[in-house]
Design a protein around this motif. Sequence first.
Motif, PDB file in Angstrom:
ATOM      1  N   LEU A   1      21.291  11.410  19.538  1.00 12.43           N
ATOM      2  CA  LEU A   1      23.035  11.686  19.116  1.00 12.43           C
ATOM      3  C   LEU A   1      23.681  12.220  20.419  1.00 12.43           C
ATOM      4  CD1 LEU A   1      21.738  14.394  16.039  1.00 12.43           C
ATOM      5  CD2 LEU A   1      22.602  11.335  15.871  1.00 12.43           C
ATOM      6  N   GLY A   2      24.615  11.127  20.473  1.00 14.29           N
ATOM      7  CA  GLY A   2      25.355  11.277  21.177  1.00 14.29           C
ATOM      8  C   GLY A   2      26.932  10.083  21.585  1.00 14.29           C
TER       9      GLY A   2
ATOM     10  N   PRO B   1      31.013  15.054  18.001  1.00  8.39           N
ATOM     11  CA  PRO B   1      30.120  16.061  16.670  1.00  8.39           C
ATOM     12  C   PRO B   1      30.401  15.947  15.739  1.00  8.39           C
ATOM     13  CG  PRO B   1      30.337  16.843  19.208  1.00  8.39           C
ATOM     14  CD  PRO B   1      31.308  16.259  19.045  1.00  8.39           C
TER      15      PRO B   1
ATOM     16  N   ASP C   1      33.114  17.021  24.140  1.00  9.34           N
ATOM     17  CA  ASP C   1      32.463  17.356  23.165  1.00  9.34           C
ATOM     18  C   ASP C   1      32.725  18.849  21.962  1.00  9.34           C
ATOM     19  OD1 ASP C   1      31.068  14.732  22.208  1.00  9.34           O
ATOM     20  OD2 ASP C   1      29.099  15.277  22.667  1.00  9.34           O
TER      21      ASP C   1
ATOM     22  N   VAL D   1      20.395  16.241  20.538  1.00  8.56           N
ATOM     23  CA  VAL D   1      21.530  16.149  20.308  1.00  8.56           C
ATOM     24  C   VAL D   1      22.304  15.875  21.696  1.00  8.56           C
ATOM     25  CG1 VAL D   1      24.027  17.445  20.227  1.00  8.56           C
ATOM     26  CG2 VAL D   1      22.552  17.372  18.334  1.00  8.56           C
TER      27      VAL D   1
ATOM     28  N   TYR E   1      27.874  13.394  14.754  1.00 11.22           N
ATOM     29  CA  TYR E   1      26.412  13.336  15.147  1.00 11.22           C
ATOM     30  C   TYR E   1      26.213  13.279  13.939  1.00 11.22           C
ATOM     31  CZ  TYR E   1      28.190  12.892  20.292  1.00 11.22           C
ATOM     32  OH  TYR E   1      28.850  13.410  21.683  1.00 11.22           O
TER      33      TYR E   1
END
Length: 378
Positions: A105-106, A143, A171, A164, A146
Amino acid sequence: MHFFRISSSFPNALLACLSILLALAGAECCLRLLGHEPGYIARYDVGLANVDELQPVKARWFTDSEGVWRANPDFDWPDNHINSEGFRSREFKADNSGQPKILFLGDSFTWGVAAWPETESFADLVGREGFTVYNTGVPGADPNQYAYLAEKYVPRLHPDYTAVMFFMGNDFVRPRPMLPGKNLHHITNAGWMYAFDNQGNYMDSPQQAYAYWKRHSNWLEAPDRPDLPDNPVKSVFCKTVIGSYAWYYASPALVWAGRKMGYDFPVSEGVWNKPGPHTIQSLQRIKDVCDQNGSQFLLFIIPVDPEMENENNSLSENLEYLQAFSPMTPGYISSDMYNKKSCHHLNNHGHRLYADFILKKLAEKQNEKGDAAADKKG
């Protein structure tokens, strides 16, 4: 006689005044030719080009009917495989290879911006070392997305690890709403712009977004900088570039003097990119869905290029905020890992080093699992 002595100095005084005015006028012209604007002093690089007419451009990324910001599979992607759900990844289907599975996730770092080719990114490199990789990294995500993607794909894919990839540079951003069909960014011939303001209001047109972010990046209008209230003197000063700089340097001293005299100059707290409850909430959502589905939650930190000016450069100050999630940070960050021409993303050298760091941590986690299984059998 005394009167005439004073009068005889008048031409010299007049000449001096004219010389000063001409010098100021010349300096003003030079500053304007160099791109400076009256009433505007940048507090950071807004990253937008000057164009004759602001226009949307054909976007490789868009917001879909779920509100997810993703790649357009119908766009011409000559060098990348974009799966049917809009990510630079294998298809999001169950994998029976027996390899450990990892869901990334990013944002753009995880997508692979500045790796050349992008298939040399850390996510791809990890995928060549005995792992099945699902990559949801997309440029411009945050996020909040995410967490949404974790809640969508962890129950479907059952990854062994959910990683993550938290970029310290942006972020911590306040989450933008995920609204179907309302693009997270306006992509224009001048560059990318968030389509939501800091209060979460959607800006329909690129022109509206451009005006908002230009104002937000102006020291003289910034919401989180102490300044004197708008007044006629400020208005006059800000009609010229030189006057704007004069006000910029003088107003903090005037604010300080005013406070000493008992006047109050309230300052709203800057919220664009600061740690806050929203950061914890997004990460907790991801951890919760991992715990519910037997996936191990991992928080990897991608530090900012040491040569890049950023309010979140300090790991020591910001990592403490994330301690509940056991953040993992490589200890060898150096400026030569970043591509200066691509907004300070990781270059190939940086991606290789970061992939090695991820693999090392994954090996440690697998060893821990093995030890725990052995203890359980014993």
